[in-house]
Design a protein around this motif. Structure first.
Motif, PDB file in Angstrom:
ATOM      1  N   VAL A  39       0.862  -1.181   0.000  1.00 26.99           N
ATOM      2  CA  VAL A  39       0.000   0.000   0.000  1.00 26.99           C
ATOM      3  C   VAL A  39       0.899   1.232   0.000  1.00 26.99           C
ATOM      4  CG1 VAL A  39      -1.821   1.257   1.212  1.00 26.99           C
ATOM      5  CG2 VAL A  39      -1.764  -1.249   1.290  1.00 26.99           C
ATOM      6  N   PRO A  40       0.945   1.969  -1.102  1.00 30.38           N
ATOM      7  CA  PRO A  40       1.844   3.133  -1.156  1.00 30.38           C
ATOM      8  C   PRO A  40       1.395   4.234  -0.223  1.00 30.38           C
ATOM      9  CG  PRO A  40       0.434   3.074  -3.089  1.00 30.38           C
ATOM     10  CD  PRO A  40       0.189   1.800  -2.348  1.00 30.38           C
ATOM     11  N   GLU A  41       2.351   4.957   0.318  1.00 30.96           N
ATOM     12  CA  GLU A  41       2.044   6.135   1.115  1.00 30.96           C
ATOM     13  C   GLU A  41       1.485   7.238   0.207  1.00 30.96           C
ATOM     14  OE1 GLU A  41       2.283   7.133   4.440  1.00 30.96           O
ATOM     15  OE2 GLU A  41       2.343   4.963   4.752  1.00 30.96           O
ATOM     16  N   PRO A  42       0.535   8.004   0.679  1.00 35.96           N
ATOM     17  CA  PRO A  42       0.066   9.130  -0.133  1.00 35.96           C
ATOM     18  C   PRO A  42       1.221  10.083  -0.422  1.00 35.96           C
ATOM     19  CG  PRO A  42      -1.386   8.750   1.745  1.00 35.96           C
ATOM     20  CD  PRO A  42      -0.173   7.897   1.965  1.00 35.96           C
ATOM     21  N   PRO A  43       1.281  10.646  -1.616  1.00 34.65           N
ATOM     22  CA  PRO A  43       2.361  11.595  -1.924  1.00 34.65           C
ATOM     23  C   PRO A  43       2.244  12.841  -1.064  1.00 34.65           C
ATOM     24  CG  PRO A  43       0.684  11.619  -3.643  1.00 34.65           C
ATOM     25  CD  PRO A  43       0.344  10.480  -2.736  1.00 34.65           C
ATOM     26  N   PRO A  44       3.334  13.551  -0.865  1.00 40.46           N
ATOM     27  CA  PRO A  44       3.296  14.744  -0.007  1.00 40.46           C
ATOM     28  C   PRO A  44       2.474  15.879  -0.591  1.00 40.46           C
ATOM     29  CG  PRO A  44       5.446  14.511  -1.053  1.00 40.46           C
ATOM     30  CD  PRO A  44       4.701  13.257  -1.342  1.00 40.46           C
ATOM     31  N   THR A  45       2.288  15.877  -1.909  1.00 36.86           N
ATOM     32  CA  THR A  45       1.460  16.888  -2.557  1.00 36.86           C
ATOM     33  C   THR A  45       0.418  16.181  -3.408  1.00 36.86           C
ATOM     34  OG1 THR A  45       2.952  17.048  -4.451  1.00 36.86           O
ATOM     35  CG2 THR A  45       3.369  18.539  -2.607  1.00 36.86           C
ATOM     36  N   GLY A  46      -0.443  16.962  -4.024  1.00 38.73           N
ATOM     37  CA  GLY A  46      -1.499  16.376  -4.842  1.00 38.73           C
ATOM     38  C   GLY A  46      -2.848  16.516  -4.172  1.00 38.73           C
ATOM     39  N   ALA A  47      -3.888  16.170  -4.908  1.00 35.92           N
ATOM     40  CA  ALA A  47      -5.257  16.321  -4.410  1.00 35.92           C
ATOM     41  C   ALA A  47      -5.726  15.001  -3.809  1.00 35.92           C
ATOM     42  CB  ALA A  47      -6.175  16.737  -5.552  1.00 35.92           C
ATOM     43  N   HIS A  48      -5.618  14.893  -2.496  1.00 27.96           N
ATOM     44  CA  HIS A  48      -6.064  13.684  -1.796  1.00 27.96           C
ATOM     45  C   HIS A  48      -6.293  14.031  -0.332  1.00 27.96           C
ATOM     46  CE1 HIS A  48      -2.096  13.075   0.105  1.00 27.96           C
ATOM     47  NE2 HIS A  48      -1.574  13.423  -1.064  1.00 27.96           N
ATOM     48  N   PRO A  49      -6.966  13.174   0.438  1.00 30.61           N
ATOM     49  CA  PRO A  49      -7.354  13.544   1.805  1.00 30.61           C
ATOM     50  C   PRO A  49      -6.212  13.915   2.735  1.00 30.61           C
ATOM     51  CG  PRO A  49      -8.598  11.632   1.077  1.00 30.61           C
ATOM     52  CD  PRO A  49      -7.561  11.884   0.030  1.00 30.61           C
ATOM     53  N   PHE A  50      -4.988  13.447   2.441  1.00 25.28           N
ATOM     54  CA  PHE A  50      -3.880  13.664   3.367  1.00 25.28           C
ATOM     55  C   PHE A  50      -2.856  14.667   2.839  1.00 25.28           C
ATOM     56  CE2 PHE A  50      -5.722   9.478   3.906  1.00 25.28           C
ATOM     57  CZ  PHE A  50      -6.110   9.538   5.242  1.00 25.28           C
ATOM     58  N   SER A  51      -3.261  15.466   1.862  1.00 25.93           N
ATOM     59  CA  SER A  51      -2.320  16.399   1.236  1.00 25.93           C
ATOM     60  C   SER A  51      -1.934  17.552   2.151  1.00 25.93           C
ATOM     61  CB  SER A  51      -2.917  16.951  -0.057  1.00 25.93           C
ATOM     62  OG  SER A  51      -4.045  17.767   0.220  1.00 25.93           O
ATOM     63  N   LEU A  52      -2.716  17.805   3.201  1.00 27.08           N
ATOM     64  CA  LEU A  52      -2.390  18.886   4.138  1.00 27.08           C
ATOM     65  C   LEU A  52      -2.084  18.316   5.519  1.00 27.08           C
ATOM     66  CD1 LEU A  52      -4.988  21.612   3.105  1.00 27.08           C
ATOM     67  CD2 LEU A  52      -2.612  21.342   2.366  1.00 27.08           C
ATOM     68  N   SER A  53      -1.451  17.161   5.548  1.00 26.43           N
ATOM     69  CA  SER A  53      -1.118  16.522   6.823  1.00 26.43           C
ATOM     70  C   SER A  53       0.215  17.000   7.394  1.00 26.43           C
ATOM     71  CB  SER A  53      -1.089  14.996   6.658  1.00 26.43           C
ATOM     72  OG  SER A  53      -0.109  14.611   5.707  1.00 26.43           O
ATOM     73  N   ASP A  54       1.029  17.681   6.591  1.00 22.35           N
ATOM     74  CA  ASP A  54       2.332  18.185   7.031  1.00 22.35           C
ATOM     75  C   ASP A  54       2.175  19.616   7.534  1.00 22.35           C
ATOM     76  OD1 ASP A  54       4.906  19.067   7.404  1.00 22.35           O
ATOM     77  OD2 ASP A  54       5.566  18.703   5.337  1.00 22.35           O
ATOM     78  N   PRO A  55       2.365  19.859   8.825  1.00 27.56           N
ATOM     79  CA  PRO A  55       2.172  21.213   9.362  1.00 27.56           C
ATOM     80  C   PRO A  55       3.023  22.269   8.677  1.00 27.56           C
ATOM     81  CG  PRO A  55       2.289  19.630  11.154  1.00 27.56           C
ATOM     82  CD  PRO A  55       2.663  18.890   9.899  1.00 27.56           C
ATOM     83  N   ASP A  56       4.264  21.937   8.327  1.00 29.00           N
ATOM     84  CA  ASP A  56       5.125  22.920   7.672  1.00 29.00           C
ATOM     85  C   ASP A  56       4.550  23.337   6.321  1.00 29.00           C
ATOM     86  OD1 ASP A  56       6.922  22.928   9.770  1.00 29.00           O
ATOM     87  OD2 ASP A  56       8.246  21.426   8.859  1.00 29.00           O
ATOM     88  N   ARG A  57       4.001  22.386   5.594  1.00 30.07           N
ATOM     89  CA  ARG A  57       3.399  22.712   4.302  1.00 30.07           C
ATOM     90  C   ARG A  57       2.170  23.599   4.493  1.00 30.07           C
ATOM     91  NH1 ARG A  57      -0.094  19.869  -0.041  1.00 30.07           N
ATOM     92  NH2 ARG A  57       0.648  20.939  -1.915  1.00 30.07           N
ATOM     93  N   VAL A  58       1.371  23.290   5.476  1.00 29.89           N
ATOM     94  CA  VAL A  58       0.176  24.103   5.739  1.00 29.89           C
ATOM     95  C   VAL A  58       0.576  25.535   6.082  1.00 29.89           C
ATOM     96  CG1 VAL A  58      -1.801  24.406   7.269  1.00 29.89           C
ATOM     97  CG2 VAL A  58      -1.198  22.117   6.453  1.00 29.89           C
ATOM     98  N   ARG A  59       1.570  25.680   6.948  1.00 31.67           N
ATOM     99  CA  ARG A  59       2.018  27.027   7.327  1.00 31.67           C
ATOM    100  C   ARG A  59       2.528  27.792   6.111  1.00 31.67           C
ATOM    101  NH1 ARG A  59       4.521  23.891  11.502  1.00 31.67           N
ATOM    102  NH2 ARG A  59       3.292  23.992  13.427  1.00 31.67           N
ATOM    103  N   ALA A  60       3.296  27.126   5.257  1.00 31.68           N
ATOM    104  CA  ALA A  60       3.846  27.784   4.072  1.00 31.68           C
ATOM    105  C   ALA A  60       2.732  28.218   3.118  1.00 31.68           C
ATOM    106  CB  ALA A  60       4.823  26.849   3.363  1.00 31.68           C
ATOM    107  N   LEU A  61       1.741  27.354   2.911  1.00 33.11           N
ATOM    108  CA  LEU A  61       0.642  27.691   2.015  1.00 33.11           C
ATOM    109  C   LEU A  61      -0.145  28.893   2.528  1.00 33.11           C
ATOM    110  CD1 LEU A  61      -0.709  24.110   1.175  1.00 33.11           C
ATOM    111  CD2 LEU A  61       0.206  25.750  -0.481  1.00 33.11           C
ATOM    112  N   LEU A  62      -0.445  28.904   3.813  1.00 25.51           N
ATOM    113  CA  LEU A  62      -1.285  29.976   4.350  1.00 25.51           C
ATOM    114  C   LEU A  62      -0.531  31.288   4.471  1.00 25.51           C
ATOM    115  CD1 LEU A  62      -3.486  28.126   6.992  1.00 25.51           C
ATOM    116  CD2 LEU A  62      -3.959  28.630   4.588  1.00 25.51           C
ATOM    117  N   THR A  63       0.713  31.243   4.904  1.00 28.71           N
ATOM    118  CA  THR A  63       1.472  32.496   4.968  1.00 28.71           C
ATOM    119  C   THR A  63       1.710  33.050   3.562  1.00 28.71           C
ATOM    120  OG1 THR A  63       3.551  31.223   5.066  1.00 28.71           O
ATOM    121  CG2 THR A  63       2.593  31.951   7.158  1.00 28.71           C
TER     122      THR A  63
END
Length: 280
Positions: A176-200
């Motif tokens: 079962v592959p891990e979801p990619p760090p980016t892309g359109a899927h339920p876990f695409s915003l699971s990385d706090p650093d990525r979320v902070r970067a997107l919102l700032t």
């Protein structure tokens, strides 16, 4: 109705304005019940006030929009799914809520009126953008300076038993592959650093993520939950041969039985409550 979408969201329109959106509309009560514990967490974080104008991104069948409208001056819910928007309107009318509206639209490119909202919320609806930088920048334009954002997103797949278990079962022994760090899927915003970067990057400040963990409810009993999950995984199950499919269903029934308690069938999950403020 022709919906204007960003080219990066064309696959999402096909899914959410197609079979996937229809399935969610047909099972609206179950999805709302499944996420009920998180629903209250999101509303608590949003702190909706009586003068607030609220924008609900990826509103689905409108549970969070309706609850916001009950506390606010006005609430607008947007989603790609025509079936879910129709159901959201029907439910709001049945509830007699008049300070509410719903639109089928792509929030990544929709021309929201600038600075028209005091609060943006989303209950698991912002993880599916093809270009999240563009999407959050566009959504932020709808917020007034000093306006607030409260989002609910999933933590990584490994912390969400309700999803990882059935992905593993349906894989029938294959990796079962891990979801990619980016892309359109339920876990695409699971990385706090990525979320902070997107919102700032979108002009938000004071970005905070708070870890929350609640059980996800899947059904009243074993057979109820099994019927729901096999329907939800129908396309993946259809790819298996008859014997393998029967084996997977047996294994799912056994696993579901281990998760049955006095409240029904419940699996562990983990999410982020994301809060931010629009820069003055």
């Amino acid at each position: 109705m022709t919906v204007r979408v960003d080219p990066t969201n064309s696959d999402q329109l096909t899914a959410w304005d197609g079979d996937q959106g229809a399935f969610w509309a047909d099972h609206a009560d179950r999805f709302d019940e499944g996420a009920a514990r998180y629903h209250e967490r999101l509303l608590d974080a949003a702190r909706v006030g009586p003068a607030d104008r609220v924008l609900d991104i990826g509103c689905g069948t409108g549970k969070s929009t309706r609850e916001s409208a009950r506390r606010a001056a006005h609430a607008l819910g947007v989603d790609l799914s025509s079936r879910m928007i129709e159901e959201a309107r029907r439910r709001a009318e049945l509830d007699g809520i008049t300070n509410i509206a719903f639109e089928q639209t792509d929030a990544q490119v929709h021309p929201f009126p600038k600075a028209a909202f005091d609060l943006v919320i989303s209950r698991h609806g912002v993880m599916f953008f093809g270009d999240p930088d563009k999407a959050f920048a566009n959504i932020a334009t709808a917020l007034r300076p000093g306006g607030r954002m409260a989002l609910l997103t999933w933590q990584p797949l490994a912390r969400n038993e309700f999803a990882s278990t059935f992905r593993t079962l349906v894989a029938a022994g294959e990796p079962v592959p891990e979801p990619p760090p980016t892309g359109a899927h339920p876990f695409s915003l699971s990385d706090p650093d990525r979320v902070r970067a997107l919102l700032t990057g979108a002009g938000m400040t004071d970005v905070e993520l708070h870890a929350v963990s609640e059980p996800v409810w899947l059904g009243h009993d074993v057979e109820d939950a099994l019927a729901f999950m096999t329907a939800r995984q129908a396309s993946q199950l259809a790819e298996l041969d008859q014997d393998t499919r029967a084996r997977v269903v047996r294994a799912a029934r056994q696993d579901i039985a281990r998760h049955l308690d006095e409240h029904g069938v419940r699996y562990a999950s983990a999410a982020w409550i994301v809060q931010a403020v629009k820069q003055p």
